[in-house]
Design a protein around this motif. Sequence first.
Motif, mmCIF file in Angstrom:
data_model
loop_
_atom_site.group_PDB
_atom_site.id
_atom_site.type_symbol
_atom_site.label_atom_id
_atom_site.label_comp_id
_atom_site.label_asym_id
_atom_site.label_seq_id
_atom_site.Cartn_x
_atom_site.Cartn_y
_atom_site.Cartn_z
ATOM 1 N N LYS A 191 0.815 -1.210 0.000
ATOM 2 C CA LYS A 191 0.000 0.000 0.000
ATOM 3 C C LYS A 191 0.851 1.263 0.000
ATOM 4 C CE LYS A 191 -4.224 -1.765 2.192
ATOM 5 N NZ LYS A 191 -5.146 -1.353 1.105
ATOM 6 N N GLY A 192 2.094 1.161 0.459
ATOM 7 C CA GLY A 192 2.954 2.330 0.510
ATOM 8 C C GLY A 192 2.657 3.271 1.662
ATOM 9 N N TRP A 193 1.903 2.793 2.637
ATOM 10 C CA TRP A 193 1.558 3.624 3.785
ATOM 11 C C TRP A 193 2.705 3.741 4.782
ATOM 12 C CZ3 TRP A 193 -3.929 1.312 5.154
ATOM 13 C CH2 TRP A 193 -4.836 1.723 4.166
ATOM 14 N N ILE A 194 3.601 2.755 4.800
ATOM 15 C CA ILE A 194 4.662 2.734 5.792
ATOM 16 C C ILE A 194 6.017 2.610 5.106
ATOM 17 C CG2 ILE A 194 3.185 1.747 7.590
ATOM 18 C CD1 ILE A 194 4.380 -0.985 6.997
ATOM 19 N N GLU A 195 7.037 2.978 5.834
ATOM 20 C CA GLU A 195 8.390 2.824 5.314
ATOM 21 C C GLU A 195 9.328 2.490 6.469
ATOM 22 O OE1 GLU A 195 9.664 7.545 5.270
ATOM 23 O OE2 GLU A 195 9.055 6.579 3.399
ATOM 24 N N GLY A 196 10.345 1.704 6.164
ATOM 25 C CA GLY A 196 11.309 1.327 7.183
ATOM 26 C C GLY A 196 12.127 2.514 7.637
ATOM 27 N N THR A 197 12.524 2.492 8.899
ATOM 28 C CA THR A 197 13.331 3.585 9.450
ATOM 29 C C THR A 197 14.805 3.215 9.541
ATOM 30 O OG1 THR A 197 13.055 2.845 11.746
ATOM 31 C CG2 THR A 197 11.351 4.306 10.831
ATOM 32 N N GLY A 198 15.128 1.936 9.346
ATOM 33 C CA GLY A 198 16.507 1.492 9.538
ATOM 34 C C GLY A 198 16.841 1.264 10.999
ATOM 35 N N GLU A 199 15.879 1.465 11.881
ATOM 36 C CA GLU A 199 16.093 1.276 13.315
ATOM 37 C C GLU A 199 15.494 -0.063 13.751
ATOM 38 O OE1 GLU A 199 14.513 4.625 15.477
ATOM 39 O OE2 GLU A 199 14.970 5.990 13.827
ATOM 40 N N LYS A 200 15.956 -0.522 14.907
ATOM 41 C CA LYS A 200 15.437 -1.755 15.491
ATOM 42 C C LYS A 200 14.857 -1.451 16.873
ATOM 43 C CE LYS A 200 17.109 -4.665 12.290
ATOM 44 N NZ LYS A 200 16.304 -5.604 11.482
ATOM 45 N N GLU A 201 13.849 -2.235 17.265
ATOM 46 C CA GLU A 201 13.302 -2.060 18.600
ATOM 47 C C GLU A 201 14.340 -2.503 19.629
ATOM 48 O OE1 GLU A 201 9.937 -4.520 19.441
ATOM 49 O OE2 GLU A 201 10.838 -6.318 18.564
#
Length: 226
Positions: A191-201
């Motif tokens: 859907k393209g609503w989200i994108e990765g941040t390159g961060e981890k929890e």
Amino acid sequence: MIEAYDPAAFPPLGVTVDLVLMTIRDSRLAVLLQHRDEEPYKGKWALPGGFVREDEGFDAAAQRILADKAGLPGAWLEQLYSFGDPGRDPRMRIVTIAYFALLPVGDLAAALSGRDDLILAPLDALPVLAFDHAGIVDHAAERLRGKLDYAPVAFALLPPRFTLRALQDVHEAILGIRLNKPAFRRRMLDKGWIEGTGEKETGGAFRPAELFGVNPDLAGFGTGPS
């Protein structure tokens, strides 16, 4: 030809605003309710609401009631629907304009603090509600579920950085069903609503999951009327 006003043919009509303030608590969709301390329906639970004043519009009335009845200083409220069954209120003919908001549980929990007249009730275990408020809650829940697939409303319940597991948890709580994990994640990414941040929890006992954020192009989308 404009019909002449005849008081006998057109008795007094009241207008109210009722607020459907929903969140997710303990993995269940819940709604804010207020205990009625006066008739009609004294002792019953109801949606926070009140009469529209002669000198105010519906939106202004909704924000005033949000502050006065629910103890919240402000929130985006979407006009949901108008309910005007002639017998919905025993006092007189009253039409209510229902407003809806999907809020983080922390916001509503703060409103509950120090109040014994407010509760967060799970939709699958609602008490008997005053007026036609059970039907209003059902209408709001169906509208919310219907919007999930075409509007990114679920992000209102998530922090700026979230895992795909958390996003799926929100969808499952709203829909009341379990979703296939691979299919859900593929659909959200497509859907393209989200994108990765390159961060981890951090702080988890298992392999840290990637954190995602809402696509900046969607800023404000899905938070207003549709």
